[in-house]
Design a protein around this motif. Structure first.
Motif, PDB file in Angstrom:
ATOM      1  N   SER A   1       0.907   3.620   2.062  1.00 17.50           N
ATOM      2  CA  SER A   1       1.408   3.869   3.416  1.00 17.50           C
ATOM      3  C   SER A   1       2.633   3.030   3.707  1.00 17.50           C
ATOM      4  O   SER A   1       3.621   3.525   4.271  1.00 17.50           O
ATOM      5  N   GLN A   2       2.573   1.765   3.338  1.00 12.43           N
ATOM      6  CA  GLN A   2       3.724   0.900   3.562  1.00 12.43           C
ATOM      7  C   GLN A   2       4.934   1.408   2.804  1.00 12.43           C
ATOM      8  O   GLN A   2       6.052   1.452   3.335  1.00 12.43           O
TER       9      GLN A   2
ATOM     10  N   ASP B   1       6.403   4.367   4.556  1.00  9.32           N
ATOM     11  CA  ASP B   1       7.210   3.967   5.703  1.00  9.32           C
ATOM     12  C   ASP B   1       8.562   3.439   5.254  1.00  9.32           C
ATOM     13  O   ASP B   1       9.612   3.801   5.794  1.00  9.32           O
TER      14      ASP B   1
ATOM     15  N   THR C   1       0.840  -1.192   0.000  1.00 13.28           N
ATOM     16  CA  THR C   1       0.000   0.000   0.000  1.00 13.28           C
ATOM     17  C   THR C   1       0.879   1.248   0.000  1.00 13.28           C
ATOM     18  O   THR C   1       2.056   1.176   0.366  1.00 13.28           O
TER      19      THR C   1
ATOM     20  N   PRO D   1       3.233  10.269   3.844  1.00 14.41           N
ATOM     21  CA  PRO D   1       2.287   9.672   2.897  1.00 14.41           C
ATOM     22  C   PRO D   1       1.937  10.604   1.743  1.00 14.41           C
ATOM     23  O   PRO D   1       1.817  10.158   0.596  1.00 14.41           O
TER      24      PRO D   1
ATOM     25  N   ARG E   1      -8.090   1.025   1.202  1.00 14.91           N
ATOM     26  CA  ARG E   1      -6.715   0.794   0.793  1.00 14.91           C
ATOM     27  C   ARG E   1      -6.554   0.777  -0.719  1.00 14.91           C
ATOM     28  O   ARG E   1      -7.486   0.488  -1.460  1.00 14.91           O
TER      29      ARG E   1
END
Lengths: 173, 173
Positions: free
Chosen positions: A81-82, A85, A79, A91, A118
């Motif tokens: 977001s992943q 990170d 995703t 984001p 998502r």
DNA sequence: CTCAAATATTTCGAAAACGAACTTCGACAT
DNA sequence: ATGTCGAAGTTCGTTTTCGAAATATTTGAG
């Protein structure tokens, strides 16, 4: 009074000498300052290294980090977001980066069927091709960057850095 | 042919599986990857730490690095180029940073009498006051960030990082 | 002495990142 | 079931950075 102000002019920093001393003493002047400047210097030089390494493929360090993360993930989609990170960016920055890369046809976004909040990101065939080209282009990819270190030193370096990260995580809480 | 293309769809990344393997192998049993991500993570967290630490003084990490460099220099003035090197930014970025800080009255620029190409930067009384406030505010300033490490570990960490920097310097040439 | 190359700084335009606000969903307790 | 809270993604405006070009000055070679 005239004398005083003239003198203060010359020794402005002397009024704060004890604060400088406090700062220098607290910094250990050796260890802490050395580590911090070194960490910043390494990231800086690493960024430049990535730029040079991938310039002819029209790849930035940030784009490479997305490409490599998705390649490592293999079949598993990630995703935004992943990816944010993993790439250490906000984001909102990832949105723009993915827009650009999707525009180039390197990756695709599709809604997660199990959770419409998502988005699932995956490499296209072109994305895989560019990843392969990048791996061959700089045929050892990142290993050059640490070539001054032995294997045990690399592990030691990673270990120490991860301790620092943990320490900084604790501050968050 | 239809079968092939259907199959290629599913296993697009398998075509490049060997490249992924190459990449992973070149990453040296992941120690390189571990180090690189850790370095990036530390700078990231360090930035966040600076933001939190100096938010109420309206100081960014970049401004702090200029302030601290000038404070450490004491009576000696520094040039914009030196400050750019110490802060790891491009000279053109330093110009803007100095503009802002001069606008706030934290520092002053004056031409070097011995070389009219150069500019000499020094802290004003207000600049010294802000430095002192910052030192007292977060009373140990940067030493907090490494509190998970012993003294010898700090030296070891600095040593290893400096080896990496040297290695990256060599690549430049 | 003079002219070319190098150095220090700044200006300018473009690229990238951030935080905050907003929208859309999912989770969960009542 | 329903209403509230939190999470994911995006949009928007601002800030920061960079590289390249411009300017001014010093240095060195012939």
């Amino acid at each position: 009074m005239r004398f005083m102000s003239a003198k203060r002019r010359q020794t402005a920093q002397q009024e704060h000498a004890s604060d400088v001393a406090t700062y220098v003493a607290a910094g250990g002047e050796e260890s802490v300052q050395r580590v911090i400047t070194a960490v910043y210097a390494v990231t800086k030089k690493l960024d430049q290294w990535y730029v040079r390494q991938f310039a002819d493929l029209d790849l930035t360090q940030g784009e490479w980090s997305v490409l490599a993360a998705l390649a490592r993930a293999g079949d598993t989609c990630l995703t935004p977001s992943q990816l944010a990170d993993l790439s250490n960016v906000a984001p909102s920055s990832m949105t723009h980066r993915l827009d650009k890369m999707a525009g180039r046809g390197l990756l695709q976004r599709r809604p997660d069927p199990t959770n419409r909040t998502r988005t699932l990101v995956s490499l296209t065939t072109e994305g895989w091709a560019l990843f392969s080209a990048a791996v061959r282009e700089s045929n050892v990819v990142e290993s050059d960057t640490l070539r001054g270190l032995s294997s045990s030193e690399r592990h030691e370096l990673a270990r120490l850095l991860e301790i620092v990260i943990d320490g900084l995580d604790d501050v968050d809480a």
